[in-house]
Design an enzyme around this catalytic site. Sequence first.
Site, mmCIF file in Angstrom:
data_model
loop_
_atom_site.group_PDB
_atom_site.id
_atom_site.type_symbol
_atom_site.label_atom_id
_atom_site.label_comp_id
_atom_site.label_asym_id
_atom_site.label_seq_id
_atom_site.Cartn_x
_atom_site.Cartn_y
_atom_site.Cartn_z
ATOM 1 N N GLU A 161 0.794 -1.242 0.000
ATOM 2 C CA GLU A 161 0.000 0.000 0.000
ATOM 3 C C GLU A 161 0.819 1.282 0.000
ATOM 4 O O GLU A 161 0.554 2.198 0.782
ATOM 5 C CB GLU A 161 -0.971 -0.013 1.197
ATOM 6 C CG GLU A 161 -1.916 -1.197 1.150
ATOM 7 C CD GLU A 161 -2.874 -1.260 2.348
ATOM 8 O OE1 GLU A 161 -2.834 -0.371 3.201
ATOM 9 O OE2 GLU A 161 -3.674 -2.220 2.403
ATOM 10 N N ASN A 202 2.228 -4.980 -3.314
ATOM 11 C CA ASN A 202 0.836 -5.339 -2.993
ATOM 12 C C ASN A 202 0.007 -4.094 -2.674
ATOM 13 O O ASN A 202 0.463 -3.215 -1.939
ATOM 14 C CB ASN A 202 0.875 -6.250 -1.748
ATOM 15 C CG ASN A 202 -0.428 -6.968 -1.474
ATOM 16 O OD1 ASN A 202 -0.992 -7.600 -2.365
ATOM 17 N ND2 ASN A 202 -0.914 -6.892 -0.238
HETATM 18 C C1 XIL Z 1 -6.240 -6.817 8.130
HETATM 19 C C2 XIL Z 1 -6.506 -8.027 9.013
HETATM 20 O O1 XIL Z 1 -7.357 -8.902 8.328
HETATM 21 C C3 XIL Z 1 -7.140 -7.589 10.324
HETATM 22 O O2 XIL Z 1 -7.216 -8.697 11.212
HETATM 23 C C4 XIL Z 1 -6.307 -6.486 10.970
HETATM 24 O O3 XIL Z 1 -6.965 -6.020 12.119
HETATM 25 C C5 XIL Z 1 -6.108 -5.338 10.009
HETATM 26 O O4 XIL Z 1 -5.497 -5.840 8.813
HETATM 27 N N1 XIL Z 1 -4.885 -4.956 3.602
HETATM 28 C C6 XIL Z 1 -3.869 -5.752 4.042
HETATM 29 C C7 XIL Z 1 -4.107 -6.684 5.158
HETATM 30 O O5 XIL Z 1 -2.801 -5.780 3.416
HETATM 31 O O6 XIL Z 1 -2.961 -6.878 5.928
HETATM 32 C C8 XIL Z 1 -5.245 -6.223 6.041
HETATM 33 O O7 XIL Z 1 -5.508 -7.228 7.000
HETATM 34 C C9 XIL Z 1 -6.461 -5.923 5.220
HETATM 35 C C10 XIL Z 1 -6.176 -4.821 4.221
#
Ligand code: XIL
Length: 375
Positions: A161, A202
């Site tokens: 991100e 990603n």
């Molecule tokens: C999310 C998890 O699923 C949750 O448990 C946590 O609280 C927050 O992160 N993008 C990503 C992931 O790259 O790591 C995220 O995962 C969701 C959005």
Amino acid sequence: MNIRIIKVLSLLPSSLLLATSSFAATAPTSIAKLYEESFLVGTAIKSGDLKNPPALSSSLSCREFNAFTAENAMKWEHIHPKPDAYDFSMSDQLIKMAEQCDAKVIGHTLVWHQQTPAWVFQDSQGNTLGRDALLARLKGHIETVVGRYKGKVYGWDVVNEALDEEGNLRDSPWRKIIGDDYLIHAFRYAKAADPTAQLYYNDFNLYKKEKVAGAIKLVEQLRNVGERVDAIGMQGHYSLFYPSLSEIEQSMQAIIDAGIDIAITELDVSVLPLPDDAFSGAEITQSFAAHPVYDPYTTGLPEQQQRQLAETYQGLFGLFLKYAGNVNRVTFWGSSDADSWRNNWPIRGRTDYPLIFDRAGQPKLAHQYITQAIN
Ligand code: XIL
């Protein structure tokens, strides 16, 4: 039945299988097995399952999927909670579980602005670190984490991100302190620490034209300075209401035309009403107030939405199959609806149905449609 036995059985010559056919006949074919000629089919493993591992024989993740991403366990705040302290308890367990289940491990993630402790960007006095000090810290982190799992992690989400919705670099602490070249250094350190691991960029909302253009440009810039990026990870946190298949397809085509492969890294499809019309993405800090209007299916998913979800998944897998030559993996962000983060994001405490196995771990209509898509 023991999963190892199922997996071993599938390797046996058919003459031998005859003797065990009653066994084999009752063993359901996993979704990953169905798609194994096309791409890996993965899931995210919850921290709870790494702290208190369930018996593999009853693990849906082990039975159905052949690639595991830690949902949280490898993020900086968990794996490197203090300047001089790493905690590998959950990540070691993930590697062990993957070995037992014959699944690949995806490392998620090395560089992100979320789930990264504040101290990472500060000195011992709490002052903002300088560029060289932060680069040294990043190098130490990547060498330690990637180095520990050298040869055991199939691919790393090196940077997560980094882009805003327009496709420009976000003003994250990484960028503010180090500069735009922080990505180059991250990919360089990762490649040095494990030359055999795949390396990914990603992000979410890559179905958007401007954002995917930004991701492609990033990868091209990295490649121009000699770094290796094996694929762009399209997270794939979707909804029944967006994006359209054609938006996703155009983005996939743009990535492939640029000579870059794709991994679908965090697939889920929320069925719940959007908190506002403009809502999309996966910005984890976003949060909206709960209201019953936004949580309409607390006692079960009506048939119409069940079918809509199945059709959405059918369309998605049709696309992934169409471009299978350039899609190396499709990972769901969780195994059953009970586990999904979408129950708590972007509104806490809802009942969502974004995956292909229901709360009891049973295959949903979406599972059936995906199975038909390959058959
Ligand atoms: C999310 C998890 O699923 C949750 O448990 C946590 O609280 C927050 O992160 N993008 C990503 C992931 O790259 O790591 C995220 O995962 C969701 C959005």
